[in-house]
Design a protein around this motif. Sequence first.
Motif, PDB file in Angstrom:
ATOM      1  N   THR A 180      -9.213   2.950  17.103  1.00 29.08           N
ATOM      2  CA  THR A 180      -9.150   4.227  16.390  1.00 29.08           C
ATOM      3  C   THR A 180      -7.803   4.365  15.682  1.00 29.08           C
ATOM      4  O   THR A 180      -7.728   4.837  14.545  1.00 29.08           O
ATOM      5  CB  THR A 180      -9.337   5.411  17.361  1.00 29.08           C
ATOM      6  OG1 THR A 180     -10.563   5.253  18.061  1.00 29.08           O
ATOM      7  CG2 THR A 180      -9.380   6.720  16.604  1.00 29.08           C
ATOM      8  N   LEU A 181      -6.745   3.937  16.354  1.00 32.25           N
ATOM      9  CA  LEU A 181      -5.409   4.031  15.762  1.00 32.25           C
ATOM     10  C   LEU A 181      -5.262   3.142  14.533  1.00 32.25           C
ATOM     11  O   LEU A 181      -4.565   3.485  13.577  1.00 32.25           O
ATOM     12  CB  LEU A 181      -4.346   3.643  16.785  1.00 32.25           C
ATOM     13  CG  LEU A 181      -4.085   4.619  17.937  1.00 32.25           C
ATOM     14  CD1 LEU A 181      -3.046   4.034  18.889  1.00 32.25           C
ATOM     15  CD2 LEU A 181      -3.612   5.963  17.407  1.00 32.25           C
ATOM     16  N   ALA A 201       1.383   9.380  10.920  1.00 37.00           N
ATOM     17  CA  ALA A 201       1.955   9.295  12.267  1.00 37.00           C
ATOM     18  C   ALA A 201       1.486  10.454  13.133  1.00 37.00           C
ATOM     19  O   ALA A 201       1.155  10.270  14.313  1.00 37.00           O
ATOM     20  CB  ALA A 201       3.486   9.280  12.184  1.00 37.00           C
ATOM     21  N   LEU A 202       1.417  11.642  12.555  1.00 42.20           N
ATOM     22  CA  LEU A 202       0.945  12.796  13.300  1.00 42.20           C
ATOM     23  C   LEU A 202      -0.511  12.612  13.739  1.00 42.20           C
ATOM     24  O   LEU A 202      -0.891  12.969  14.862  1.00 42.20           O
ATOM     25  CB  LEU A 202       1.060  14.070  12.451  1.00 42.20           C
ATOM     26  CG  LEU A 202       2.397  14.810  12.476  1.00 42.20           C
ATOM     27  CD1 LEU A 202       2.311  16.054  11.605  1.00 42.20           C
ATOM     28  CD2 LEU A 202       2.788  15.187  13.902  1.00 42.20           C
ATOM     29  N   CYS A 203      -1.328  12.072  12.861  1.00 50.20           N
ATOM     30  CA  CYS A 203      -2.729  11.820  13.212  1.00 50.20           C
ATOM     31  C   CYS A 203      -2.824  10.858  14.385  1.00 50.20           C
ATOM     32  O   CYS A 203      -3.613  11.067  15.326  1.00 50.20           O
ATOM     33  CB  CYS A 203      -3.486  11.251  12.014  1.00 50.20           C
ATOM     34  SG  CYS A 203      -3.865  12.452  10.713  1.00 50.20           S
ATOM     35  N   ARG A 204      -2.037   9.805  14.355  1.00 52.52           N
ATOM     36  CA  ARG A 204      -2.109   8.803  15.417  1.00 52.52           C
ATOM     37  C   ARG A 204      -1.541   9.336  16.738  1.00 52.52           C
ATOM     38  O   ARG A 204      -2.078   9.044  17.814  1.00 52.52           O
ATOM     39  CB  ARG A 204      -1.382   7.537  14.960  1.00 52.52           C
ATOM     40  CG  ARG A 204      -2.205   6.782  13.918  1.00 52.52           C
ATOM     41  CD  ARG A 204      -1.470   5.682  13.224  1.00 52.52           C
ATOM     42  NE  ARG A 204      -2.403   4.875  12.434  1.00 52.52           N
ATOM     43  CZ  ARG A 204      -2.103   4.293  11.289  1.00 52.52           C
ATOM     44  NH1 ARG A 204      -0.888   4.428  10.770  1.00 52.52           N
ATOM     45  NH2 ARG A 204      -3.006   3.587  10.637  1.00 52.52           N
ATOM     46  N   ILE A 205      -0.499  10.140  16.667  1.00 52.91           N
ATOM     47  CA  ILE A 205       0.021  10.787  17.886  1.00 52.91           C
ATOM     48  C   ILE A 205      -1.035  11.711  18.486  1.00 52.91           C
ATOM     49  O   ILE A 205      -1.241  11.751  19.704  1.00 52.91           O
ATOM     50  CB  ILE A 205       1.308  11.578  17.558  1.00 52.91           C
ATOM     51  CG1 ILE A 205       2.448  10.607  17.218  1.00 52.91           C
ATOM     52  CG2 ILE A 205       1.712  12.481  18.731  1.00 52.91           C
ATOM     53  CD1 ILE A 205       3.662  11.290  16.624  1.00 52.91           C
ATOM     54  N   SER A 206      -1.725  12.419  17.628  1.00 55.62           N
ATOM     55  CA  SER A 206      -2.763  13.349  18.094  1.00 55.62           C
ATOM     56  C   SER A 206      -3.924  12.617  18.748  1.00 55.62           C
ATOM     57  O   SER A 206      -4.516  13.115  19.712  1.00 55.62           O
ATOM     58  CB  SER A 206      -3.260  14.203  16.925  1.00 55.62           C
ATOM     59  OG  SER A 206      -2.222  14.993  16.395  1.00 55.62           O
ATOM     60  N   VAL A 207      -4.271  11.438  18.236  1.00 56.30           N
ATOM     61  CA  VAL A 207      -5.323  10.631  18.857  1.00 56.30           C
ATOM     62  C   VAL A 207      -4.967  10.330  20.312  1.00 56.30           C
ATOM     63  O   VAL A 207      -5.799  10.454  21.226  1.00 56.30           O
ATOM     64  CB  VAL A 207      -5.543   9.315  18.077  1.00 56.30           C
ATOM     65  CG1 VAL A 207      -6.390   8.336  18.884  1.00 56.30           C
ATOM     66  CG2 VAL A 207      -6.218   9.601  16.742  1.00 56.30           C
TER      67      VAL A 207
END
Length: 451
Positions: free
Chosen positions: A160-161, A352-358
Amino acid sequence: MPVLGGYLVLLFVVSLLANRQVRSEEDYIVAGRRLPLSLATATLFATWFGAGTVLTAADEIRAEGVRAAGLEPYGAGLCLLLAGLFLAGRLWSMKVLTVSDVFSRFGPKAEALSVLVTVPSYVGWIAVQLVALAGTLRVTLGLDMVTGIAVVAVVSLVYTLLGGMWSVTVTDAAQMLLIVAGVLWLGHAVFATLGDGSSLEGLRVLEAQTEDERLRLVPRESMKEFVAWVGVLMVSALGNLPGQELAQRVMAARSARVARRACILAGCLYVSIGTVPVLIGVAAPLLLPEAEQAVLQSLAMRLFSPFMMVVFVLSVVSVVLSTITSGLLAPATSLAHNLLRHRVSSRVSALALCRISVVLVLLASIGMALLGENAYAILEASYAIGLVGLFVPFVAGVYGLRASDRATVAAMLVGIAVWSLEWVWETVVPMSLVAVAACGIVFEVLRRREA
Protein backbone atom coordinates in the motif's frame (compact mmCIF):
# COMPACT_ATOMS: atom_id res chain seq x y z
CA MET A 1 4.18 -22.00 1.32
CA PRO A 2 6.84 -21.35 -1.40
CA VAL A 3 4.09 -20.66 -3.93
CA LEU A 4 2.46 -18.15 -1.57
CA GLY A 5 5.83 -16.49 -0.99
CA GLY A 6 6.42 -16.26 -4.73
CA TYR A 7 2.99 -14.77 -5.24
CA LEU A 8 3.65 -12.10 -2.61
CA VAL A 9 7.01 -11.27 -4.21
CA LEU A 10 5.21 -10.84 -7.53
CA LEU A 11 2.80 -8.39 -5.89
CA PHE A 12 5.74 -6.40 -4.54
CA VAL A 13 7.33 -6.23 -7.98
CA VAL A 14 4.06 -5.00 -9.49
CA SER A 15 3.77 -2.41 -6.72
CA LEU A 16 7.30 -1.19 -7.35
CA LEU A 17 6.54 -0.77 -11.04
CA ALA A 18 3.31 1.06 -10.21
CA ASN A 19 5.26 3.35 -7.90
CA ARG A 20 6.89 4.90 -10.97
CA GLN A 21 3.50 6.38 -11.86
CA VAL A 22 3.21 8.21 -8.53
CA ARG A 23 4.48 11.76 -8.78
CA SER A 24 1.79 13.72 -6.95
CA GLU A 25 -0.90 13.47 -4.30
CA GLU A 26 -3.49 13.05 -7.07
CA ASP A 27 -1.57 10.07 -8.49
CA TYR A 28 -1.38 8.47 -5.04
CA ILE A 29 -5.03 9.04 -4.08
CA VAL A 30 -6.96 8.68 -7.37
CA ALA A 31 -4.42 7.20 -9.83
CA GLY A 32 -4.23 10.45 -11.77
CA ARG A 33 -7.91 10.07 -12.80
CA ARG A 34 -6.89 7.82 -15.69
CA LEU A 35 -8.55 4.44 -15.10
CA PRO A 36 -10.38 2.88 -18.09
CA LEU A 37 -13.62 0.94 -17.63
CA SER A 38 -11.84 -2.43 -17.27
CA LEU A 39 -9.54 -1.33 -14.45
CA ALA A 40 -12.21 0.77 -12.73
CA THR A 41 -14.60 -2.21 -12.70
CA ALA A 42 -11.89 -4.63 -11.56
CA THR A 43 -10.76 -2.51 -8.63
CA LEU A 44 -14.35 -1.87 -7.48
CA PHE A 45 -15.17 -5.57 -7.59
CA ALA A 46 -11.93 -6.70 -5.92
CA THR A 47 -12.29 -4.11 -3.18
CA TRP A 48 -15.90 -5.04 -2.41
CA PHE A 49 -15.32 -8.80 -2.68
CA GLY A 50 -13.44 -9.13 0.59
CA ALA A 51 -13.50 -11.25 3.71
CA GLY A 52 -17.00 -10.03 4.50
CA THR A 53 -18.32 -11.70 1.34
CA VAL A 54 -16.16 -14.77 1.04
CA LEU A 55 -15.38 -15.84 4.60
CA THR A 56 -17.36 -14.02 7.28
CA ALA A 57 -20.69 -14.09 5.44
CA ALA A 58 -20.35 -17.80 4.65
CA ASP A 59 -19.93 -18.57 8.35
CA GLU A 60 -22.88 -16.37 9.26
CA ILE A 61 -25.08 -17.93 6.56
CA ARG A 62 -24.11 -21.39 7.77
CA ALA A 63 -25.54 -20.41 11.16
CA GLU A 64 -28.57 -18.30 10.17
CA GLY A 65 -29.42 -19.15 6.58
CA VAL A 66 -29.69 -16.98 3.46
CA ARG A 67 -31.28 -14.07 5.34
CA ALA A 68 -27.82 -13.20 6.66
CA ALA A 69 -26.82 -12.31 3.07
CA GLY A 70 -28.76 -9.05 3.40
CA LEU A 71 -25.60 -7.41 4.74
CA GLU A 72 -23.13 -9.21 2.46
CA PRO A 73 -23.27 -9.58 -0.50
CA TYR A 74 -26.71 -8.25 -1.47
CA GLY A 75 -26.73 -5.01 0.51
CA ALA A 76 -23.23 -4.12 -0.60
CA GLY A 77 -24.01 -5.07 -4.20
CA LEU A 78 -27.08 -2.83 -4.11
CA CYS A 79 -24.81 -0.03 -2.92
CA LEU A 80 -22.69 -0.26 -6.07
CA LEU A 81 -25.79 -0.19 -8.28
CA LEU A 82 -27.20 2.84 -6.44
CA ALA A 83 -23.84 4.59 -6.74
CA GLY A 84 -23.74 4.00 -10.47
CA LEU A 85 -27.31 5.15 -11.03
CA PHE A 86 -27.44 8.22 -8.79
CA LEU A 87 -24.06 9.40 -7.47
CA ALA A 88 -21.01 8.38 -9.51
CA GLY A 89 -21.42 10.84 -12.39
CA ARG A 90 -22.08 13.81 -10.12
CA LEU A 91 -19.27 12.92 -7.75
CA TRP A 92 -16.74 12.51 -10.56
CA SER A 93 -17.72 15.93 -11.96
CA MET A 94 -16.90 17.57 -8.62
CA LYS A 95 -13.18 16.76 -9.18
CA VAL A 96 -12.54 16.17 -5.47
CA LEU A 97 -9.94 13.80 -4.01
CA THR A 98 -11.77 12.50 -0.94
CA VAL A 99 -15.26 12.20 0.52
CA SER A 100 -14.27 14.75 3.13
CA ASP A 101 -13.66 17.25 0.32
CA VAL A 102 -17.44 17.14 -0.22
CA PHE A 103 -17.92 18.03 3.46
CA SER A 104 -15.35 20.82 3.22
CA ARG A 105 -17.85 22.69 1.05
CA PHE A 106 -20.05 23.02 4.14
CA GLY A 107 -17.15 24.23 6.30
CA PRO A 108 -13.92 23.20 8.09
CA LYS A 109 -15.67 21.69 11.12
CA ALA A 110 -17.85 19.46 8.95
CA GLU A 111 -14.74 18.41 7.02
CA ALA A 112 -12.85 17.52 10.21
CA LEU A 113 -15.80 15.66 11.73
CA SER A 114 -16.28 13.63 8.55
CA VAL A 115 -12.68 12.42 8.88
CA LEU A 116 -13.20 11.54 12.55
CA VAL A 117 -16.28 9.51 11.61
CA THR A 118 -14.67 7.88 8.57
CA VAL A 119 -11.46 6.59 10.12
CA PRO A 120 -13.02 4.48 12.94
CA SER A 121 -15.45 2.85 10.50
CA TYR A 122 -12.52 1.64 8.38
CA VAL A 123 -10.52 0.49 11.39
CA GLY A 124 -13.27 -2.04 12.15
CA TRP A 125 -13.59 -3.03 8.50
CA ILE A 126 -9.84 -3.65 8.13
CA ALA A 127 -9.78 -5.58 11.42
CA VAL A 128 -12.34 -8.02 9.98
CA GLN A 129 -10.10 -8.64 6.97
CA LEU A 130 -6.99 -9.16 9.13
CA VAL A 131 -8.77 -11.68 11.34
CA ALA A 132 -10.30 -13.51 8.37
CA LEU A 133 -7.05 -13.96 6.47
CA ALA A 134 -5.13 -14.85 9.63
CA GLY A 135 -7.79 -17.50 10.27
CA THR A 136 -7.23 -18.93 6.79
CA LEU A 137 -3.46 -19.07 7.40
CA ARG A 138 -4.12 -20.84 10.71
CA VAL A 139 -6.33 -23.49 9.08
CA THR A 140 -4.17 -24.06 5.99
CA LEU A 141 -0.61 -23.35 7.19
CA GLY A 142 -0.83 -23.80 10.96
CA LEU A 143 0.13 -20.22 11.89
CA ASP A 144 -1.26 -18.93 15.18
CA MET A 145 -3.65 -15.96 14.95
CA VAL A 146 -1.29 -13.30 16.29
CA THR A 147 1.49 -14.31 13.90
CA GLY A 148 -0.99 -14.49 11.04
CA ILE A 149 -2.33 -11.00 11.75
CA ALA A 150 1.23 -9.66 11.89
CA VAL A 151 2.19 -11.28 8.56
CA VAL A 152 -0.93 -10.02 6.80
CA ALA A 153 -0.45 -6.52 8.23
CA VAL A 154 3.17 -6.25 7.09
CA VAL A 155 2.44 -7.48 3.56
CA SER A 156 -0.54 -5.13 3.22
CA LEU A 157 1.44 -2.19 4.54
CA VAL A 158 4.37 -2.59 2.19
CA TYR A 159 2.52 -2.65 -1.06
CA THR A 160 0.00 0.00 0.00
CA LEU A 161 2.86 2.36 0.84
CA LEU A 162 4.65 1.75 -2.44
CA GLY A 163 2.24 2.91 -5.08
CA GLY A 164 -1.01 4.05 -3.51
CA MET A 165 -4.04 3.83 -5.77
CA TRP A 166 -1.93 2.87 -8.79
CA SER A 167 -0.48 -0.26 -7.16
CA VAL A 168 -3.82 -1.15 -5.57
CA THR A 169 -5.61 -0.89 -8.93
CA VAL A 170 -3.07 -2.89 -10.93
CA THR A 171 -2.88 -5.68 -8.35
CA ASP A 172 -6.69 -5.66 -7.99
CA ALA A 173 -7.07 -6.36 -11.70
CA ALA A 174 -4.83 -9.43 -11.47
CA GLN A 175 -6.32 -10.57 -8.17
CA MET A 176 -9.87 -10.41 -9.51
CA LEU A 177 -9.12 -13.33 -11.83
CA LEU A 178 -7.88 -15.45 -8.93
CA ILE A 179 -10.84 -14.41 -6.78
CA VAL A 180 -13.41 -15.48 -9.37
CA ALA A 181 -11.57 -18.72 -10.23
CA GLY A 182 -11.18 -19.80 -6.60
CA VAL A 183 -14.78 -19.07 -5.58
CA LEU A 184 -16.37 -20.64 -8.67
CA TRP A 185 -14.21 -23.75 -8.44
CA LEU A 186 -15.03 -24.26 -4.77
CA GLY A 187 -18.72 -23.81 -5.58
CA HIS A 188 -18.44 -26.42 -8.31
CA ALA A 189 -16.69 -28.86 -5.96
CA VAL A 190 -19.29 -28.41 -3.22
CA PHE A 191 -22.33 -28.79 -5.47
CA ALA A 192 -20.79 -31.63 -7.48
CA THR A 193 -20.14 -33.50 -4.23
CA LEU A 194 -23.77 -33.08 -3.21
CA GLY A 195 -24.97 -34.16 -6.66
CA ASP A 196 -22.66 -37.16 -7.23
CA GLY A 197 -20.65 -35.35 -9.89
CA SER A 198 -23.30 -32.94 -11.20
CA SER A 199 -23.36 -29.36 -9.95
CA LEU A 200 -26.94 -28.85 -11.15
CA GLU A 201 -28.09 -31.98 -9.37
CA GLY A 202 -26.20 -30.79 -6.30
CA LEU A 203 -28.21 -27.56 -6.28
CA ARG A 204 -31.42 -29.62 -6.47
CA VAL A 205 -30.24 -31.76 -3.56
CA LEU A 206 -29.37 -28.61 -1.60
CA GLU A 207 -32.87 -27.24 -2.13
CA ALA A 208 -34.53 -30.54 -1.25
CA GLN A 209 -32.51 -31.17 1.93
CA THR A 210 -32.52 -27.64 3.34
CA GLU A 211 -35.38 -26.20 5.36
CA ASP A 212 -37.38 -23.53 3.53
CA GLU A 213 -36.64 -21.02 6.28
CA ARG A 214 -32.87 -21.32 5.71
CA LEU A 215 -33.32 -20.65 1.97
CA ARG A 216 -35.51 -17.58 2.49
CA LEU A 217 -33.71 -14.27 1.86
CA VAL A 218 -36.46 -12.02 3.26
CA PRO A 219 -37.87 -13.09 6.67
CA ARG A 220 -41.64 -13.61 6.85
CA GLU A 221 -42.09 -14.80 10.44
CA SER A 222 -43.03 -11.41 11.84
CA MET A 223 -43.00 -7.72 11.03
CA LYS A 224 -40.24 -7.24 13.60
CA GLU A 225 -37.97 -9.73 11.82
CA PHE A 226 -38.73 -8.16 8.44
CA VAL A 227 -38.03 -4.60 9.62
CA ALA A 228 -34.80 -5.69 11.28
CA TRP A 229 -33.68 -7.36 8.04
CA VAL A 230 -34.51 -4.23 6.00
CA GLY A 231 -32.45 -2.24 8.50
CA VAL A 232 -29.43 -4.48 7.95
CA LEU A 233 -29.87 -4.29 4.17
CA MET A 234 -30.02 -0.49 4.27
CA VAL A 235 -27.00 -0.25 6.57
CA SER A 236 -24.97 -2.00 3.88
CA ALA A 237 -26.60 -0.45 0.81
CA LEU A 238 -26.62 3.16 2.04
CA GLY A 239 -23.87 3.09 4.64
CA ASN A 240 -21.26 2.28 2.01
CA LEU A 241 -22.27 5.12 -0.32
CA PRO A 242 -20.25 7.81 1.50
CA GLY A 243 -17.29 5.44 1.77
CA GLN A 244 -13.92 6.75 0.68
CA GLU A 245 -12.96 3.47 -1.04
CA LEU A 246 -15.99 3.80 -3.33
CA ALA A 247 -15.49 7.51 -3.96
CA GLN A 248 -11.79 6.96 -4.63
CA ARG A 249 -12.52 4.52 -7.43
CA VAL A 250 -15.25 6.69 -8.88
CA MET A 251 -12.91 9.67 -8.94
CA ALA A 252 -10.07 7.60 -10.41
CA ALA A 253 -12.10 6.79 -13.53
CA ARG A 254 -11.17 8.71 -16.65
CA SER A 255 -14.69 10.09 -17.19
CA ALA A 256 -18.07 10.39 -15.50
CA ARG A 257 -19.50 7.83 -17.92
CA VAL A 258 -16.78 5.32 -17.06
CA ALA A 259 -17.40 5.90 -13.34
CA ARG A 260 -21.14 5.21 -13.70
CA ARG A 261 -20.73 2.11 -15.86
CA ALA A 262 -17.95 0.69 -13.66
CA CYS A 263 -20.17 0.88 -10.56
CA ILE A 264 -23.08 -0.84 -12.30
CA LEU A 265 -20.93 -3.57 -13.86
CA ALA A 266 -19.09 -4.21 -10.60
CA GLY A 267 -22.39 -4.33 -8.71
CA CYS A 268 -23.88 -6.92 -11.08
CA LEU A 269 -20.70 -9.00 -10.99
CA TYR A 270 -20.49 -8.71 -7.22
CA VAL A 271 -24.04 -9.96 -6.61
CA SER A 272 -23.63 -12.79 -9.14
CA ILE A 273 -20.30 -14.12 -7.87
CA GLY A 274 -21.22 -13.32 -4.26
CA THR A 275 -24.17 -15.71 -4.46
CA VAL A 276 -21.75 -18.65 -4.68
CA PRO A 277 -20.36 -18.25 -1.11
CA VAL A 278 -23.97 -17.75 0.05
CA LEU A 279 -24.98 -21.14 -1.35
CA ILE A 280 -21.79 -22.75 -0.03
CA GLY A 281 -22.68 -21.45 3.44
CA VAL A 282 -26.12 -23.06 3.15
CA ALA A 283 -24.58 -26.34 1.95
CA ALA A 284 -21.94 -26.49 4.70
CA PRO A 285 -24.14 -28.28 7.32
CA LEU A 286 -24.85 -31.07 4.79
CA LEU A 287 -21.18 -31.74 4.05
CA LEU A 288 -19.48 -30.70 7.30
CA PRO A 289 -22.08 -30.68 10.08
CA GLU A 290 -19.36 -30.34 12.72
CA ALA A 291 -17.82 -27.17 11.21
CA GLU A 292 -19.33 -23.95 12.54
CA GLN A 293 -16.48 -21.53 11.74
CA ALA A 294 -14.09 -21.22 8.78
CA VAL A 295 -16.49 -23.31 6.69
CA LEU A 296 -15.07 -22.28 3.31
CA GLN A 297 -11.54 -23.14 4.36
CA SER A 298 -12.66 -26.46 5.87
CA LEU A 299 -14.61 -27.42 2.76
CA ALA A 300 -11.67 -26.55 0.53
CA MET A 301 -9.32 -28.73 2.59
CA ARG A 302 -11.76 -31.64 2.32
CA LEU A 303 -12.69 -31.35 -1.36
CA PHE A 304 -9.65 -29.91 -3.14
CA SER A 305 -6.55 -31.59 -4.48
CA PRO A 306 -3.23 -30.16 -3.25
CA PHE A 307 -2.90 -28.11 -6.44
CA MET A 308 -6.41 -26.64 -6.16
CA MET A 309 -5.83 -26.00 -2.46
CA VAL A 310 -2.90 -23.80 -3.45
CA VAL A 311 -5.11 -21.96 -5.94
CA PHE A 312 -7.79 -21.54 -3.26
CA VAL A 313 -5.34 -20.14 -0.70
CA LEU A 314 -3.98 -17.71 -3.29
CA SER A 315 -7.52 -16.62 -4.18
CA VAL A 316 -8.38 -16.00 -0.52
CA VAL A 317 -5.14 -14.09 -0.04
CA SER A 318 -6.03 -12.06 -3.13
CA VAL A 319 -9.55 -11.39 -1.89
CA VAL A 320 -8.50 -10.11 1.48
CA LEU A 321 -5.30 -8.30 0.52
CA SER A 322 -7.11 -6.26 -2.13
CA THR A 323 -9.71 -5.26 0.45
CA ILE A 324 -7.17 -4.48 3.18
CA THR A 325 -5.02 -2.32 0.95
CA SER A 326 -8.06 -0.42 -0.31
CA GLY A 327 -9.32 -0.15 3.25
CA LEU A 328 -5.99 1.26 4.41
CA LEU A 329 -5.69 3.73 1.57
CA ALA A 330 -9.23 5.11 1.93
CA PRO A 331 -9.19 6.49 5.50
CA ALA A 332 -5.49 7.30 5.34
CA THR A 333 -5.97 9.67 2.41
CA SER A 334 -8.84 11.45 4.16
CA LEU A 335 -6.84 11.67 7.38
CA ALA A 336 -3.83 13.11 5.56
CA HIS A 337 -5.56 15.34 3.02
CA ASN A 338 -8.42 16.69 5.11
CA LEU A 339 -7.13 16.70 8.70
CA LEU A 340 -3.37 16.46 9.08
CA ARG A 341 -2.62 18.70 6.10
CA HIS A 342 -4.24 21.64 7.91
CA ARG A 343 -2.28 20.97 11.10
CA VAL A 344 1.17 19.76 9.99
CA SER A 345 3.97 21.90 8.62
CA SER A 346 4.03 22.28 4.84
CA ARG A 347 7.60 21.00 4.94
CA VAL A 348 6.08 17.53 5.21
CA SER A 349 4.92 16.61 1.71
CA ALA A 350 1.40 15.48 0.91
CA LEU A 351 2.68 12.06 -0.15
CA ALA A 352 4.58 11.63 3.11
CA LEU A 353 1.48 12.52 5.09
CA CYS A 354 -0.55 9.93 3.19
CA ARG A 355 2.01 7.22 3.90
CA ILE A 356 2.26 8.16 7.60
CA SER A 357 -1.51 7.97 7.81
CA VAL A 358 -1.52 4.49 6.27
CA VAL A 359 0.73 3.31 9.12
CA LEU A 360 -1.47 4.94 11.78
CA VAL A 361 -4.66 3.38 10.42
CA LEU A 362 -3.04 -0.05 10.20
CA LEU A 363 -1.81 0.10 13.82
CA ALA A 364 -5.32 0.96 15.03
CA SER A 365 -6.78 -1.89 12.93
CA ILE A 366 -4.30 -4.40 14.36
CA GLY A 367 -5.39 -3.36 17.85
CA MET A 368 -9.03 -3.92 16.93
CA ALA A 369 -8.24 -7.29 15.34
CA LEU A 370 -6.45 -8.50 18.46
CA LEU A 371 -9.52 -7.75 20.58
CA GLY A 372 -11.17 -10.78 19.00
CA GLU A 373 -14.69 -9.38 18.79
CA ASN A 374 -17.34 -10.97 16.56
CA ALA A 375 -16.30 -10.17 12.98
CA TYR A 376 -19.81 -9.84 11.56
CA ALA A 377 -20.84 -7.46 14.35
CA ILE A 378 -17.77 -5.31 13.67
CA LEU A 379 -18.57 -5.31 9.95
CA GLU A 380 -22.18 -4.20 10.51
CA ALA A 381 -21.13 -1.49 12.97
CA SER A 382 -18.52 -0.21 10.49
CA TYR A 383 -21.16 0.20 7.80
CA ALA A 384 -23.64 1.76 10.24
CA ILE A 385 -21.30 4.58 11.28
CA GLY A 386 -21.07 5.78 7.69
CA LEU A 387 -24.82 5.58 7.29
CA VAL A 388 -25.86 7.51 10.40
CA GLY A 389 -23.13 10.13 10.37
CA LEU A 390 -22.26 10.77 6.73
CA PHE A 391 -24.98 9.62 4.35
CA VAL A 392 -27.39 12.58 4.51
CA PRO A 393 -24.89 15.47 4.24
CA PHE A 394 -22.81 13.56 1.69
CA VAL A 395 -25.74 13.06 -0.69
CA ALA A 396 -26.84 16.65 -0.08
CA GLY A 397 -23.36 17.89 -0.94
CA VAL A 398 -23.11 15.80 -4.10
CA TYR A 399 -26.46 17.15 -5.26
CA GLY A 400 -25.35 20.73 -4.57
CA LEU A 401 -27.50 21.57 -1.52
CA ARG A 402 -25.96 24.29 0.60
CA ALA A 403 -25.88 24.43 4.41
CA SER A 404 -23.71 26.06 7.04
CA ASP A 405 -20.89 24.38 8.89
CA ARG A 406 -22.95 24.48 12.09
CA ALA A 407 -26.05 22.88 10.53
CA THR A 408 -24.04 20.07 8.95
CA VAL A 409 -22.11 19.27 12.12
CA ALA A 410 -25.31 19.35 14.20
CA ALA A 411 -27.04 16.92 11.84
CA MET A 412 -24.06 14.52 11.86
CA LEU A 413 -23.84 14.56 15.66
CA VAL A 414 -27.58 14.00 16.05
CA GLY A 415 -27.42 10.99 13.71
CA ILE A 416 -24.53 9.42 15.64
CA ALA A 417 -26.15 10.17 19.01
CA VAL A 418 -29.48 8.62 18.06
CA TRP A 419 -27.74 5.53 16.66
CA SER A 420 -25.74 5.12 19.89
CA LEU A 421 -29.03 4.60 21.74
CA GLU A 422 -29.15 1.19 20.05
CA TRP A 423 -26.83 -0.12 22.76
CA VAL A 424 -29.27 0.74 25.57
CA TRP A 425 -32.72 0.91 23.97
CA GLU A 426 -34.30 -1.78 21.80
CA THR A 427 -36.94 -0.58 19.31
CA VAL A 428 -39.06 -2.18 16.60
CA VAL A 429 -37.46 0.01 13.92
CA PRO A 430 -33.63 -0.35 13.74
CA MET A 431 -31.95 2.64 15.37
CA SER A 432 -29.71 3.10 12.34
CA LEU A 433 -32.74 4.01 10.22
CA VAL A 434 -34.15 6.23 12.98
CA ALA A 435 -30.75 7.94 13.17
CA VAL A 436 -30.67 8.61 9.42
CA ALA A 437 -34.15 10.13 9.60
CA ALA A 438 -33.15 12.29 12.58
CA CYS A 439 -29.98 13.43 10.80
CA GLY A 440 -31.98 14.32 7.69
CA ILE A 441 -34.64 16.23 9.60
CA VAL A 442 -32.09 18.28 11.57
CA PHE A 443 -30.08 19.00 8.43
CA GLU A 444 -33.11 20.18 6.44
CA VAL A 445 -34.66 22.23 9.27
CA LEU A 446 -31.43 24.07 10.01
CA ARG A 447 -30.63 24.51 6.31
CA ARG A 448 -34.02 26.10 5.62
CA ARG A 449 -33.80 28.27 8.71
CA GLU A 450 -30.48 29.66 7.47
CA ALA A 451 -31.70 30.18 3.89
